[in-house]
Design an enzyme around this catalytic site. Structure first.
Site, PDB file in Angstrom:
ATOM      1  N   HIS A   1      27.346  36.304  41.376  1.00  0.00           N
ATOM      2  CA  HIS A   1      27.847  35.981  42.705  1.00  0.00           C
ATOM      3  C   HIS A   1      27.074  34.804  43.296  1.00  0.00           C
ATOM      4  O   HIS A   1      25.980  34.970  43.837  1.00  0.00           O
ATOM      5  CB  HIS A   1      27.774  37.186  43.646  1.00  0.00           C
ATOM      6  CG  HIS A   1      28.423  36.893  44.961  1.00  0.00           C
ATOM      7  ND1 HIS A   1      29.796  36.941  45.144  1.00  0.00           N
ATOM      8  CD2 HIS A   1      27.906  36.493  46.145  1.00  0.00           C
ATOM      9  CE1 HIS A   1      30.090  36.596  46.384  1.00  0.00           C
ATOM     10  NE2 HIS A   1      28.957  36.316  47.016  1.00  0.00           N
TER      11      HIS A   1
ATOM     12  N   HIS B   1      34.502  29.220  41.975  1.00  0.00           N
ATOM     13  CA  HIS B   1      35.542  29.305  40.948  1.00  0.00           C
ATOM     14  C   HIS B   1      36.244  27.959  40.841  1.00  0.00           C
ATOM     15  O   HIS B   1      36.242  27.163  41.777  1.00  0.00           O
ATOM     16  CB  HIS B   1      36.553  30.406  41.292  1.00  0.00           C
ATOM     17  CG  HIS B   1      37.137  30.262  42.663  1.00  0.00           C
ATOM     18  ND1 HIS B   1      36.480  30.681  43.798  1.00  0.00           N
ATOM     19  CD2 HIS B   1      38.294  29.708  43.086  1.00  0.00           C
ATOM     20  CE1 HIS B   1      37.215  30.410  44.861  1.00  0.00           C
ATOM     21  NE2 HIS B   1      38.316  29.807  44.451  1.00  0.00           N
TER      22      HIS B   1
HETATM   23  P1  AMP Z   1      40.137  29.252  47.015  1.00  0.00           P
HETATM   24  O1  AMP Z   1      41.093  29.134  48.171  1.00  0.00           O
HETATM   25  O2  AMP Z   1      39.828  27.952  46.348  1.00  0.00           O
HETATM   26  O3  AMP Z   1      38.888  30.020  47.411  1.00  0.00           O
HETATM   27  O4  AMP Z   1      40.881  30.084  45.900  1.00  0.00           O
HETATM   28  C1  AMP Z   1      40.919  31.461  45.872  1.00  0.00           C
HETATM   29  C2  AMP Z   1      42.090  31.834  45.002  1.00  0.00           C
HETATM   30  O5  AMP Z   1      41.947  33.185  44.602  1.00  0.00           O
HETATM   31  C3  AMP Z   1      43.451  31.709  45.693  1.00  0.00           C
HETATM   32  O6  AMP Z   1      44.266  30.786  44.965  1.00  0.00           O
HETATM   33  C4  AMP Z   1      44.000  33.126  45.650  1.00  0.00           C
HETATM   34  O7  AMP Z   1      45.388  33.171  45.439  1.00  0.00           O
HETATM   35  C5  AMP Z   1      43.228  33.735  44.488  1.00  0.00           C
HETATM   36  N1  AMP Z   1      43.082  35.179  44.537  1.00  0.00           N
HETATM   37  C6  AMP Z   1      42.642  35.932  45.574  1.00  0.00           C
HETATM   38  N2  AMP Z   1      42.620  37.232  45.231  1.00  0.00           N
HETATM   39  C7  AMP Z   1      43.022  37.299  43.945  1.00  0.00           C
HETATM   40  C8  AMP Z   1      43.211  38.359  43.015  1.00  0.00           C
HETATM   41  N3  AMP Z   1      42.958  39.634  43.345  1.00  0.00           N
HETATM   42  N4  AMP Z   1      43.641  38.068  41.772  1.00  0.00           N
HETATM   43  C9  AMP Z   1      43.912  36.785  41.432  1.00  0.00           C
HETATM   44  N5  AMP Z   1      43.745  35.740  42.249  1.00  0.00           N
HETATM   45  C10 AMP Z   1      43.316  35.987  43.495  1.00  0.00           C
END
Ligand code: AMP
Length: 124
Positions: A56, A110
């Site tokens: 994390h 990520h």
């Molecule tokens: P960011 O806005 O760059 O922080 O990207 C976070 C991403 O995580 C977004 O595109 C979300 O759609 C994705 N996301 C959030 N929760 C999940 C989940 N449980 N499984 C897969 N993707 C997720």
């Protein structure tokens, strides 16, 4: 050797930590000792993969010197995922949102792999 997946390096209230621990499901496409990758729940391209380390760290700003290997491992994972999903010929875009202006919504670093169609010439 840098730290990898140890329970004390994961957060109890982080959605990606819960996916790493297997507490919530994901459509996993890749996993190794350092990172995990799964399909984004709200895809913005036909192929939209989230690649994240098994530790994390909120953003790239949070990496310590002795964690530099994780950054390299993430890049290697991205290349391997691209090959496995057959994106190496057509190409793909890798995006990292860091902080407020970039609209980072999950505070666990990520990378987004976006592919499966032609993208605009501008990044934003
Ligand atoms: P960011 O806005 O760059 O922080 O990207 C976070 C991403 O995580 C977004 O595109 C979300 O759609 C994705 N996301 C959030 N929760 C999940 C989940 N449980 N499984 C897969 N993707 C997720």
């Amino acid at each position: 050797m840098c730290k990898t997946h140890e329970n004390e390096t994961l957060s109890d209230d982080c959605i990606f930590c819960k996916i790493i621990k297997g507490d919530i499901p994901s459509d996993k496409v890749y996993e190794d000792r350092y990172c995990i990758a799964f399909r984004d729940i709200n895809p913005q391209m036909p192929v939209h993969i989230v690649v994240t380390p098994k530790i994390h760290i909120e953003s790239v700003l949070g990496f310590k010197e002795d964690q530099a290997e994780i950054l390299g491992r993430l890049q290697l994972a991205i290349a391997e995922i691209a090959r496995r999903l057959g994106l190496d010929g057509s190409g793909f875009r890798v995006v990292n949102n860091c902080g407020k202006d970039a609209k980072q919504s999950v505070p666990h670093i990520h990378y987004h792999i976006l592919a499966g169609g032609e993208m605009g010439e501008r990044i934003v």
